[in-house]
Structures are given as structure tokens and as C-alpha cells.
Motif scaffolding. Structure first.
Motif, mmCIF file in Angstrom:
data_model
loop_
_atom_site.group_PDB
_atom_site.id
_atom_site.type_symbol
_atom_site.label_atom_id
_atom_site.label_comp_id
_atom_site.label_asym_id
_atom_site.label_seq_id
_atom_site.Cartn_x
_atom_site.Cartn_y
_atom_site.Cartn_z
ATOM 1 N N MET A 161 21.666 3.394 4.435
ATOM 2 C CA MET A 161 21.736 1.945 4.631
ATOM 3 C C MET A 161 21.238 1.203 3.391
ATOM 4 S SD MET A 161 20.325 1.902 8.560
ATOM 5 C CE MET A 161 20.454 0.142 8.879
ATOM 6 N N SER A 162 20.197 1.731 2.779
ATOM 7 C CA SER A 162 19.642 1.145 1.567
ATOM 8 C C SER A 162 20.690 1.142 0.457
ATOM 9 C CB SER A 162 18.412 1.959 1.137
ATOM 10 O OG SER A 162 18.008 1.640 -0.166
ATOM 11 N N GLU A 163 21.350 2.267 0.284
ATOM 12 C CA GLU A 163 22.378 2.383 -0.757
ATOM 13 C C GLU A 163 23.548 1.445 -0.479
ATOM 14 O OE1 GLU A 163 25.103 5.952 -2.517
ATOM 15 O OE2 GLU A 163 23.032 6.453 -1.973
ATOM 16 N N GLU A 164 23.984 1.407 0.778
ATOM 17 C CA GLU A 164 25.106 0.540 1.150
ATOM 18 C C GLU A 164 24.785 -0.935 0.915
ATOM 19 O OE1 GLU A 164 25.667 1.641 5.224
ATOM 20 O OE2 GLU A 164 26.438 3.632 4.713
ATOM 21 N N ALA A 165 23.552 -1.343 1.231
ATOM 22 C CA ALA A 165 23.156 -2.751 1.107
ATOM 23 C C ALA A 165 22.782 -3.124 -0.325
ATOM 24 C CB ALA A 165 21.996 -3.054 2.039
ATOM 25 N N GLY A 166 22.452 -2.132 -1.145
ATOM 26 C CA GLY A 166 22.065 -2.413 -2.519
ATOM 27 C C GLY A 166 20.620 -2.844 -2.672
ATOM 28 N N TYR A 167 19.784 -2.498 -1.695
ATOM 29 C CA TYR A 167 18.351 -2.817 -1.770
ATOM 30 C C TYR A 167 17.545 -1.551 -1.570
ATOM 31 C CZ TYR A 167 19.591 -7.727 -1.494
ATOM 32 O OH TYR A 167 20.115 -8.957 -1.770
ATOM 33 N N ARG A 168 16.508 -1.376 -2.396
ATOM 34 C CA ARG A 168 15.633 -0.224 -2.228
ATOM 35 C C ARG A 168 14.793 -0.395 -0.964
ATOM 36 N NH1 ARG A 168 12.242 -0.086 -7.500
ATOM 37 N NH2 ARG A 168 12.310 -2.315 -7.078
ATOM 38 N N VAL A 169 14.506 0.720 -0.303
ATOM 39 C CA VAL A 169 13.636 0.711 0.873
ATOM 40 C C VAL A 169 12.535 1.741 0.645
ATOM 41 C CG1 VAL A 169 13.460 1.111 3.364
ATOM 42 C CG2 VAL A 169 15.524 0.038 2.419
ATOM 43 N N ALA A 170 11.297 1.302 0.710
ATOM 44 C CA ALA A 170 10.147 2.196 0.606
ATOM 45 C C ALA A 170 9.673 2.484 2.024
ATOM 46 C CB ALA A 170 9.036 1.532 -0.197
ATOM 47 N N ASN A 171 9.500 3.748 2.344
ATOM 48 C CA ASN A 171 9.102 4.126 3.700
ATOM 49 C C ASN A 171 7.628 4.498 3.741
ATOM 50 O OD1 ASN A 171 11.644 4.134 5.385
ATOM 51 N ND2 ASN A 171 12.292 5.313 3.620
ATOM 52 N N VAL A 172 6.858 3.699 4.447
ATOM 53 C CA VAL A 172 5.443 3.964 4.689
ATOM 54 C C VAL A 172 5.347 4.178 6.195
ATOM 55 C CG1 VAL A 172 3.109 3.019 4.573
ATOM 56 C CG2 VAL A 172 4.764 2.462 2.791
ATOM 57 N N ALA A 224 -15.521 12.644 2.269
ATOM 58 C CA ALA A 224 -15.197 11.854 1.076
ATOM 59 C C ALA A 224 -13.735 12.049 0.672
ATOM 60 C CB ALA A 224 -16.119 12.236 -0.078
ATOM 61 N N GLU A 225 -13.251 13.284 0.732
ATOM 62 C CA GLU A 225 -11.840 13.548 0.399
ATOM 63 C C GLU A 225 -10.912 12.924 1.437
ATOM 64 O OE1 GLU A 225 -10.140 17.131 -1.498
ATOM 65 O OE2 GLU A 225 -12.094 18.008 -1.021
ATOM 66 N N ARG A 226 -11.296 13.001 2.700
ATOM 67 C CA ARG A 226 -10.479 12.368 3.750
ATOM 68 C C ARG A 226 -10.393 10.863 3.520
ATOM 69 N NH1 ARG A 226 -12.822 16.438 6.785
ATOM 70 N NH2 ARG A 226 -14.583 15.156 7.450
ATOM 71 N N ALA A 227 -11.513 10.266 3.100
ATOM 72 C CA ALA A 227 -11.532 8.827 2.841
ATOM 73 C C ALA A 227 -10.586 8.468 1.692
ATOM 74 C CB ALA A 227 -12.949 8.363 2.526
ATOM 75 N N LEU A 228 -10.489 9.334 0.675
ATOM 76 C CA LEU A 228 -9.581 9.085 -0.445
ATOM 77 C C LEU A 228 -8.117 9.132 0.004
ATOM 78 C CD1 LEU A 228 -11.183 11.014 -3.440
ATOM 79 C CD2 LEU A 228 -10.853 8.545 -3.221
ATOM 80 N N ILE A 229 -7.796 10.080 0.890
ATOM 81 C CA ILE A 229 -6.428 10.169 1.413
ATOM 82 C C ILE A 229 -6.091 8.893 2.169
ATOM 83 C CG2 ILE A 229 -4.929 11.368 3.052
ATOM 84 C CD1 ILE A 229 -6.437 13.970 2.217
ATOM 85 N N TRP A 230 -7.009 8.447 3.014
ATOM 86 C CA TRP A 230 -6.775 7.212 3.771
ATOM 87 C C TRP A 230 -6.682 6.003 2.848
ATOM 88 C CZ3 TRP A 230 -4.611 6.698 8.121
ATOM 89 C CH2 TRP A 230 -4.752 7.674 9.105
ATOM 90 N N LYS A 231 -7.464 6.016 1.755
ATOM 91 C CA LYS A 231 -7.406 4.909 0.804
ATOM 92 C C LYS A 231 -6.003 4.800 0.217
ATOM 93 C CE LYS A 231 -9.598 3.052 -3.350
ATOM 94 N NZ LYS A 231 -10.597 3.269 -4.399
ATOM 95 N N GLY A 232 -5.404 5.942 -0.084
ATOM 96 C CA GLY A 232 -4.037 5.945 -0.596
ATOM 97 C C GLY A 232 -3.062 5.349 0.393
ATOM 98 N N ARG A 233 -3.198 5.730 1.653
ATOM 99 C CA ARG A 233 -2.299 5.197 2.687
ATOM 100 C C ARG A 233 -2.509 3.691 2.862
ATOM 101 N NH1 ARG A 233 -0.182 2.338 5.658
ATOM 102 N NH2 ARG A 233 0.843 2.743 7.637
ATOM 103 N N LYS A 234 -3.756 3.266 2.897
ATOM 104 C CA LYS A 234 -4.041 1.847 3.128
ATOM 105 C C LYS A 234 -3.639 0.978 1.939
ATOM 106 C CE LYS A 234 -7.795 2.815 6.370
ATOM 107 N NZ LYS A 234 -7.293 2.188 7.552
ATOM 108 N N ALA A 235 -3.536 1.573 0.762
ATOM 109 C CA ALA A 235 -3.141 0.813 -0.424
ATOM 110 C C ALA A 235 -1.637 0.825 -0.649
ATOM 111 C CB ALA A 235 -3.849 1.377 -1.652
ATOM 112 N N ALA A 236 -0.894 1.495 0.218
ATOM 113 C CA ALA A 236 0.549 1.638 0.009
ATOM 114 C C ALA A 236 1.262 0.300 -0.041
ATOM 115 C CB ALA A 236 1.152 2.517 1.108
ATOM 116 N N PHE A 237 0.899 -0.615 0.844
ATOM 117 C CA PHE A 237 1.573 -1.910 0.874
ATOM 118 C C PHE A 237 1.281 -2.698 -0.405
ATOM 119 C CE2 PHE A 237 1.906 -0.517 5.085
ATOM 120 C CZ PHE A 237 2.839 -1.280 5.764
ATOM 121 N N ALA A 238 0.020 -2.711 -0.826
ATOM 122 C CA ALA A 238 -0.342 -3.432 -2.041
ATOM 123 C C ALA A 238 0.343 -2.823 -3.262
ATOM 124 C CB ALA A 238 -1.858 -3.415 -2.223
ATOM 125 N N ALA A 239 0.511 -1.499 -3.263
ATOM 126 C CA ALA A 239 1.150 -0.825 -4.392
ATOM 127 C C ALA A 239 2.612 -1.239 -4.554
ATOM 128 C CB ALA A 239 1.051 0.687 -4.218
#
Length: 202
Positions: free
Chosen positions: A76-87, A31-46
Motif C-alpha cells: 500500500m505504501s508503494e502504491e500510494a507513494g508514501y513511506r510508512v514506518a511501522n512501530v 539497566a539494559e531492559r531500560a535501554l531497550i524500552w528507551k529505544g521503543r519510546k523514542a521511535a516516534f520522536a526519531a
């Protein structure tokens, strides 16, 4: 493999502590492992809470280069002026950098796409590939020569034509690619079923 996980587990935990981790939480059951995976799978939607629009990329690097590549993406993010989220899947070096932008502002979509392509080409410069798992579609076709020579590309094209002489499989793309993670070149466009109220985007 389990043997590798067992061999490196304590080392990884020690490295996390040395890097300043305040706590390390280990799943105790399914159940705890499933919660960790839920967080990862929801990263794009977040990301929708952080930005109106984003470009998602897919590249892979050697695991030993992860720190250096993430640092360079930050620059590169700072130079371009756009935030980059790394998943990413750190265990296999597969990166999914998300370049955040607002498509309502003229030119931002093109600039964000340019940054996303430069990031994926950084993966090649770092000993990796322009794709880790999702293949090459229309948006990464121009990056193919960063990885392959003219002869390589010619052979690949001959194989494709031999298998699909009528060009029916994903026309206009370098190679057929399954549509995963919902990526599609350009800004998000609602599916006709969403517009009709039959389906909803999760």
C-alpha cells in the motif's frame, strides 16, 4: 505471562535465526531492559529525522497475521507513494503505522491521512480492530461501520447519551478517548505553552 514467555523463548530465538537474524541480544539486567524500552519510546520522536510530518495510527490484528499485514502495508505504501514506518507491540498485535509526508506540499496531508485510514481498515479486514489502545477519535469515526453494524452503533450512541446527555465529553468524537502518544488529527500544531517558550517538545 512469565510462563508463556518461558515456553516460547527458545522457539522465538530459533525463528529469528531461521529468518536471518545476525545476532540476538538479551537484556542481562534492569539497566539494559531500560535501554531497550528507551529505544521503543523514542521511535516516534526519531521519525522527525526521516520526515517533516507524519500521521500516526493505532490498530490491532491477530498476532498470526502480523507478517501478512506488514507485507500488505508495504504494498500500500508503494502504491500510494508514501513511506510508512511501522512501530508496534508485536506481542499483542498492536500496530502504530506512521505515514510520512511533507505538509508543505499541497495535497500530501490529505493523501497521507487517506492511506493511514486504509491501513487501519486493513486491520479490520485481517480480523482485528480499528483501535488497539487509543480509542476512536474524530479521524477514525468514518471507519466505525467497517467494524460495527447500524444496530451496534445505535446502541453505543444511546449508552453515550445516557452517560453524557449534554455532550460534554469530547464533543464531535465517536467515543471519549484519552490523548496518548500525542496524536491529534491533522498536522502537528504547537501547544500554546510551547509557543510562549514555557514548555518544550521532547
Amino acid at each position: 505471562p512469565q510462563a508463556e514467555v518461558d515456553a516460547y523463548f527458545d522457539q522465538v530465538a530459533d525463528m529469528c535465526r531461521q529468518a536471518g537474524a545476525l545476532s540476538i541480544r538479551i537484556a542481562q539486567d534492569a539497566a539494559e531492559r531500560a535501554l531497550i524500552w528507551k529505544g521503543r519510546k523514542a521511535a516516534f520522536a526519531a521519525m522527525g529525522r526521516l520526515s517533516r510530518d507524519y500521521f500516526v495510527q493505532d490498530g490491532v490484528i491477530p498476532r498470526t497475521r502480523l507478517g501478512a499485514v506488514l507485507e500488505r502495508i508495504g504494498q500500500m505504501s508503494e502504491e500510494a507513494g508514501y513511506r510508512v514506518a511501522n512501530v508496534f507491540h508485536a506481542g499483542d498485535g498492536n500496530l502504530h503505522p506512521l505515514v510520512l509526508y511533507d505538509g508543505r506540499n499541497e495535497g500530501e496531508a490529505d493523501e497521507a491521512e487517506d492511506l493511514s485510514i486504509r491501513i487501519v481498515e486493513l486491520c479490520v479486514e485481517s480480523g482485528g480492530s480499528i483501535t488497539g489502545e487509543h480509542g476512536v477519535g474524530a479521524d477514525k469515526a468514518c471507519s466505525m461501520p467497517k467494524m460495527f453494524g447500524e444496530d451496534d452503533l445505535a446502541v453505543m450512541q444511546r449508552v453515550r447519551v445516557a452517560l453524557d446527555p449534554a455532550g460534554l465529553c469530547n464533543p464531535g468524537k465517536v467515543f471519549p478517548t484519552p490523548r496518548l502518544c500525542g496524536e491529534r488529527p491533522g498536522p502537528y500544531r504547537p501547544h500554546p505553552l510551547e509557543e510562549a517558550g514555557i514548555a518544550e517538545r521532547l
